[in-house]
Design a protein around this motif. Structure first.
Motif, PDB file in Angstrom:
ATOM      1  N   VAL A 205       0.839  -1.208   0.000  1.00  0.00           N
ATOM      2  CA  VAL A 205       0.000   0.000   0.000  1.00  0.00           C
ATOM      3  C   VAL A 205       0.870   1.253   0.000  1.00  0.00           C
ATOM      4  N   LYS A 206       1.906   1.269   0.794  1.00  0.00           N
ATOM      5  CA  LYS A 206       2.817   2.416   0.815  1.00  0.00           C
ATOM      6  C   LYS A 206       3.510   2.581  -0.541  1.00  0.00           C
ATOM      7  N   LYS A 207       3.914   1.476  -1.149  1.00  0.00           N
ATOM      8  CA  LYS A 207       4.564   1.527  -2.463  1.00  0.00           C
ATOM      9  C   LYS A 207       3.620   2.109  -3.511  1.00  0.00           C
ATOM     10  N   MET A 208       2.345   1.698  -3.484  1.00  0.00           N
ATOM     11  CA  MET A 208       1.378   2.190  -4.460  1.00  0.00           C
ATOM     12  C   MET A 208       1.140   3.694  -4.311  1.00  0.00           C
ATOM     13  N   LEU A 209       0.975   4.152  -3.070  1.00  0.00           N
ATOM     14  CA  LEU A 209       0.735   5.580  -2.851  1.00  0.00           C
ATOM     15  C   LEU A 209       1.937   6.428  -3.251  1.00  0.00           C
ATOM     16  N   LYS A 210       3.135   5.966  -2.904  1.00  0.00           N
ATOM     17  CA  LYS A 210       4.332   6.712  -3.282  1.00  0.00           C
ATOM     18  C   LYS A 210       4.492   6.763  -4.800  1.00  0.00           C
ATOM     19  N   ALA A 211       4.221   5.642  -5.463  1.00  0.00           N
ATOM     20  CA  ALA A 211       4.316   5.628  -6.922  1.00  0.00           C
ATOM     21  C   ALA A 211       3.299   6.573  -7.547  1.00  0.00           C
ATOM     22  N   LEU A 212       2.118   6.641  -6.955  1.00  0.00           N
ATOM     23  CA  LEU A 212       1.079   7.523  -7.477  1.00  0.00           C
ATOM     24  C   LEU A 212       1.466   8.985  -7.325  1.00  0.00           C
ATOM     25  N   LEU A 213       2.026   9.332  -6.176  1.00  0.00           N
ATOM     26  CA  LEU A 213       2.362  10.735  -5.917  1.00  0.00           C
ATOM     27  C   LEU A 213       3.653  11.155  -6.612  1.00  0.00           C
ATOM     28  N   GLU A 214       4.591  10.242  -6.781  1.00  0.00           N
ATOM     29  CA  GLU A 214       5.891  10.583  -7.350  1.00  0.00           C
ATOM     30  C   GLU A 214       5.983  10.303  -8.847  1.00  0.00           C
ATOM     31  N   GLY A 215       4.866   9.966  -9.466  1.00  0.00           N
ATOM     32  CA  GLY A 215       4.853   9.771 -10.911  1.00  0.00           C
ATOM     33  C   GLY A 215       5.567   8.536 -11.383  1.00  0.00           C
ATOM     34  N   GLN A 216       5.563   7.446 -10.595  1.00  0.00           N
ATOM     35  CA  GLN A 216       6.225   6.206 -10.990  1.00  0.00           C
ATOM     36  C   GLN A 216       5.272   5.248 -11.702  1.00  0.00           C
ATOM     37  N   THR A 217       4.098   5.741 -12.071  1.00  0.00           N
ATOM     38  CA  THR A 217       3.174   4.938 -12.861  1.00  0.00           C
ATOM     39  C   THR A 217       3.521   5.065 -14.347  1.00  0.00           C
ATOM     40  N   LYS A 218       3.071   4.100 -15.154  1.00  0.00           N
ATOM     41  CA  LYS A 218       3.504   4.035 -16.545  1.00  0.00           C
ATOM     42  C   LYS A 218       2.818   5.055 -17.445  1.00  0.00           C
ATOM     43  N   ASN A 219       1.498   5.112 -17.384  1.00  0.00           N
ATOM     44  CA  ASN A 219       0.745   5.824 -18.408  1.00  0.00           C
ATOM     45  C   ASN A 219       0.097   7.124 -17.939  1.00  0.00           C
ATOM     46  N   PHE A 220       0.329   7.517 -16.701  1.00  0.00           N
ATOM     47  CA  PHE A 220      -0.282   8.760 -16.239  1.00  0.00           C
ATOM     48  C   PHE A 220       0.537   9.334 -15.083  1.00  0.00           C
ATOM     49  N   LYS A 221       0.291  10.584 -14.810  1.00  0.00           N
ATOM     50  CA  LYS A 221       0.914  11.269 -13.691  1.00  0.00           C
ATOM     51  C   LYS A 221      -0.158  12.107 -13.005  1.00  0.00           C
ATOM     52  N   LEU A 222      -0.248  11.954 -11.708  1.00  0.00           N
ATOM     53  CA  LEU A 222      -1.285  12.651 -10.944  1.00  0.00           C
ATOM     54  C   LEU A 222      -0.990  14.142 -10.881  1.00  0.00           C
ATOM     55  N   ARG A 223      -1.971  14.935 -11.254  1.00  0.00           N
ATOM     56  CA  ARG A 223      -1.810  16.384 -11.266  1.00  0.00           C
ATOM     57  C   ARG A 223      -1.913  16.940  -9.840  1.00  0.00           C
ATOM     58  N   PRO A 224      -1.345  18.113  -9.570  1.00  0.00           N
ATOM     59  CA  PRO A 224      -1.398  18.701  -8.217  1.00  0.00           C
ATOM     60  C   PRO A 224      -2.818  18.891  -7.717  1.00  0.00           C
ATOM     61  N   GLU A 225      -3.747  19.319  -8.593  1.00  0.00           N
ATOM     62  CA  GLU A 225      -5.119  19.518  -8.139  1.00  0.00           C
ATOM     63  C   GLU A 225      -5.778  18.203  -7.750  1.00  0.00           C
ATOM     64  N   SER A 226      -5.377  17.093  -8.408  1.00  0.00           N
ATOM     65  CA  SER A 226      -5.913  15.787  -8.021  1.00  0.00           C
ATOM     66  C   SER A 226      -5.382  15.362  -6.650  1.00  0.00           C
ATOM     67  N   LYS A 227      -4.109  15.641  -6.397  1.00  0.00           N
ATOM     68  CA  LYS A 227      -3.541  15.339  -5.081  1.00  0.00           C
ATOM     69  C   LYS A 227      -4.257  16.131  -4.000  1.00  0.00           C
ATOM     70  N   ASN A 228      -4.523  17.396  -4.274  1.00  0.00           N
ATOM     71  CA  ASN A 228      -5.231  18.238  -3.298  1.00  0.00           C
ATOM     72  C   ASN A 228      -6.652  17.724  -3.070  1.00  0.00           C
ATOM     73  N   SER A 229      -7.285  17.231  -4.132  1.00  0.00           N
ATOM     74  CA  SER A 229      -8.643  16.706  -3.997  1.00  0.00           C
ATOM     75  C   SER A 229      -8.670  15.474  -3.093  1.00  0.00           C
ATOM     76  N   ILE A 230      -7.683  14.579  -3.269  1.00  0.00           N
ATOM     77  CA  ILE A 230      -7.621  13.385  -2.415  1.00  0.00           C
ATOM     78  C   ILE A 230      -7.358  13.788  -0.964  1.00  0.00           C
ATOM     79  N   SER A 231      -6.446  14.729  -0.750  1.00  0.00           N
ATOM     80  CA  SER A 231      -6.147  15.183   0.613  1.00  0.00           C
ATOM     81  C   SER A 231      -7.365  15.820   1.258  1.00  0.00           C
ATOM     82  N   SER A 232      -8.112  16.600   0.494  1.00  0.00           N
ATOM     83  CA  SER A 232      -9.320  17.245   1.031  1.00  0.00           C
ATOM     84  C   SER A 232     -10.348  16.208   1.457  1.00  0.00           C
ATOM     85  N   ARG A 233     -10.467  15.158   0.664  1.00  0.00           N
ATOM     86  CA  ARG A 233     -11.399  14.094   1.043  1.00  0.00           C
ATOM     87  C   ARG A 233     -10.965  13.411   2.327  1.00  0.00           C
TER      88      ARG A 233
END
Length: 541
Positions: free
Chosen positions: A296-324
């Motif tokens: 779970v920690k590996k998945m979240l870090k990869a999502l936030l640090e752009g280690q996924t293959k086909n997409f990169k999470l935008r700052p506004e998306s990160k803020n949306s998840i944090s707000s939730r």
């Protein structure tokens, strides 16, 4: 004993007889039901049919019960029984994959062995932790917990203090092994009742397990403790593929058949094996480090640090998840040790926060924010983890959870980079086998032991006579536990019941603690409590 070919021939002859079989639905007519039952019984237990050929009740037993009777009569291994079930399944019979599911094997924490005697099972934890930030002093305690104790009281068996882990693990475990042998053979007496003690399992993270095993570390190319798959080294990381290799067995481990997997000149396993410890099946994969702090920690870090293959999470998306996450805080019940925090503080998250994310909040916080393939992959982990965590139903969901985990692992390299398929991701494939052999996930989690470890470190107030400080505190703690009473109800200043407290949950009239699910499946919102605290008044949700 019949060969597999003979089993197939008997089943084929049976299927070609004059009755129709549908998966999950019998269409056999009443006139030939006894004949068919007799044929099935002859396949399952030929000797039993000869003895009870005139027993009409036995002839009408379902196939599952006949196979269970056959397994009880003959001393076949569980692997043999599983192979037989697989043959039946391949011929269209609706049967479970595992013999443990068919026979509904349950583990009892307390079992009578003689009049006036009882048999206690213990979970044992071995791990190390640094004591101070200013030097290398570390504690390596041996902790224990009685299986089935709802209070989850963890007691200290022994503590090692040094600048690094004990060099000779045999010396480290010597006193523990002698005492366990005595408790197993002789037992102890309390109030005129005799108790015998045995070990259910050892709960250790990967480094501690390899240390006690006397084997190579988890980051070695052959470091998997459950199968013989060999990984490859990529950028100083051992990478495994997404399939399971031949599983390791207790017998092969005992005979040291795994070559360079075993470290030379180490006999720790021999010491543990002398008291009947099985070095594979009694060392389950520990879910706190494997899943919560691992995958779970590996998945979240990869999502936030752009280690996924086909997409990169935008700052506004990160803020949306944090707000939730922050919006969940007023509604998180008091049973949770920590409230949700923003993703900005991800590096400071504790194991319980990652567990809360994967089991409860993540499925809501990520919805419609991350790409569909990521969310689907996360849901596979969420559902399988949840199914294996429910004590009442986990045995019925082993096959579904196994399929979900396999699919999760297959998709993992497609969403993330291949170099993230490390030991933890590969080991997840073995988790359902550990659950099948040991119990539901929470029964072999390290969370209770980690809490005790933190408590032992708090006992040390100064750097001199550390072990003496711990001993004095632990001795007093034992007496406090004996004197302590569990509060079952909470009263206000007018002596009115305003809440109910048990070792596992808290109910009161606060919005976050007033909702509960009854055994009937009805969800209610509590409005008040009866005078004795045993009655709830509420409305349906």
């Amino acid at each position: 004993m019949y060969s597999k070919r003979h089993w197939r021939r008997l089943i084929k002859q049976e299927k070609e007889s004059n009755f129709d079989l549908r998966v999950g639905e019998e269409t056999v007519t009443e006139e030939i039901r006894g004949t068919v039952a007799g044929e099935i019984s002859a396949v399952a237990a030929p000797e039993l049919v000869q003895v009870e050929e005139n027993n009409e009740h036995h002839l009408r037993l379902p196939l599952e019960e006949k196979l269970t009777l056959w397994a009880g009569k003959h001393s076949e291994t569980r692997m043999c029984f599983d192979d037989i079930l697989e043959i039946f399944r391949s011929e269209g019979f609706s049967l479970p994959k595992s013999s443990k599911t068919l026979m509904k094997i349950e583990k009892a924490p307390l079992r009578p062995v003689a009049p006036g005697s009882s048999y206690l099972l213990l979970d044992i934890n071995i791990d190390g932790a640094p004591l101070f930030k200013s030097n290398n002093a570390s504690l390596w305690p041996i902790l224990g917990k009685v299986v089935g104790d709802t209070n989850k009281n963890v007691f200290t068996i022994g503590v090692f203090l040094g600048n690094k882990k004990p060099f000779n693990v045999s010396c480290y475990l010597h006193d523990f092994i002698l005492e366990m042998q005595a408790l197993k053979d002789v037992g102890f007496s309390i109030g005129g009742k005799q108790f015998f003690v045995s070990v259910k399992c050892f709960i250790c993270d990967a480094p501690a397990r390899a240390y006690v095993y006397g084997t190579v570390g988890f980051n070695a190319r052959n470091g998997c403790s459950n199968c013989i798959q060999t990984g490859t080294r990529v950028n100083n990381t051992t990478i495994f593929n997404t399939a399971v290799a031949q599983p390791r067995s207790d017998e092969d481990f005992k005979l040291r058949r795994y070559g360079n997997y075993h470290k030379p000149m180490l006999d720790s396993c021999l010491s543990l094996e002398t008291i009947g410890i099985k070095m594979v099946t009694q060392f389950p994969l520990e879910p706190m480090h494997l899943v919560d702090l691992g995958i779970v920690k590996k998945m979240l870090k990869a999502l936030l640090e752009g280690q996924t293959k086909n997409f990169k999470l935008r700052p506004e998306s990160k803020n949306s998840i944090s707000s939730r996450f922050l919006s969940f805080v007023p509604y998180i019940p008091d049973e949770f040790a920590r409230k949700p925090r923003s993703l900005v503080e991800l590096r400071r998250w504790k194991a319980t926060e990652f567990r809360q994310f994967v089991l409860y909040t993540g499925i809501v916080a990520l919805k419609d924010v991350v790409p569909e393939e990521y969310y689907y992959n996360f849901c596979l982990l969420h559902c399988s983890y949840r199914l294996l965590s429910v004590k009442e139903t986990y045995q019925d969901n082993l096959e579904v959870a196994t399929d979900m985990i396999k699919h999760f692992i297959e998709l993992f390299p497609d969403i993330y980079h291949e170099n993230l398929v490390s030991y933890n991701v590969h080991s997840l494939l073995h988790l359902t086998q550990c659950v099948q052999e040991t119990g539901f996930i929470n029964s072999f989690s390290a969370y209770p032991f980690e809490n005790c470890m933190r408590k032992l470190k708090r006992y040390v107030k100064n750097p001199s006579k550390i072990l003496e400080q711990i001993y004095n505190k632990v001795t007093r703690e034992v007496f406090q536990i004996k004197m302590e009473e569990i509060t079952k109800k909470r009263l206000n200043k007018y002596e009115k019941v305003i809440g109910i407290q048990t070792p596992t949950y808290l109910l009161n009239l606060k919005p976050k603690n007033k909702y509960c699910l009854l055994k009937t499946g009805t969800a209610i919102a509590i409005q008040s409590f009866g005078p004795d605290g045993q009655v709830l008044y509420g409305n349906n949700c």
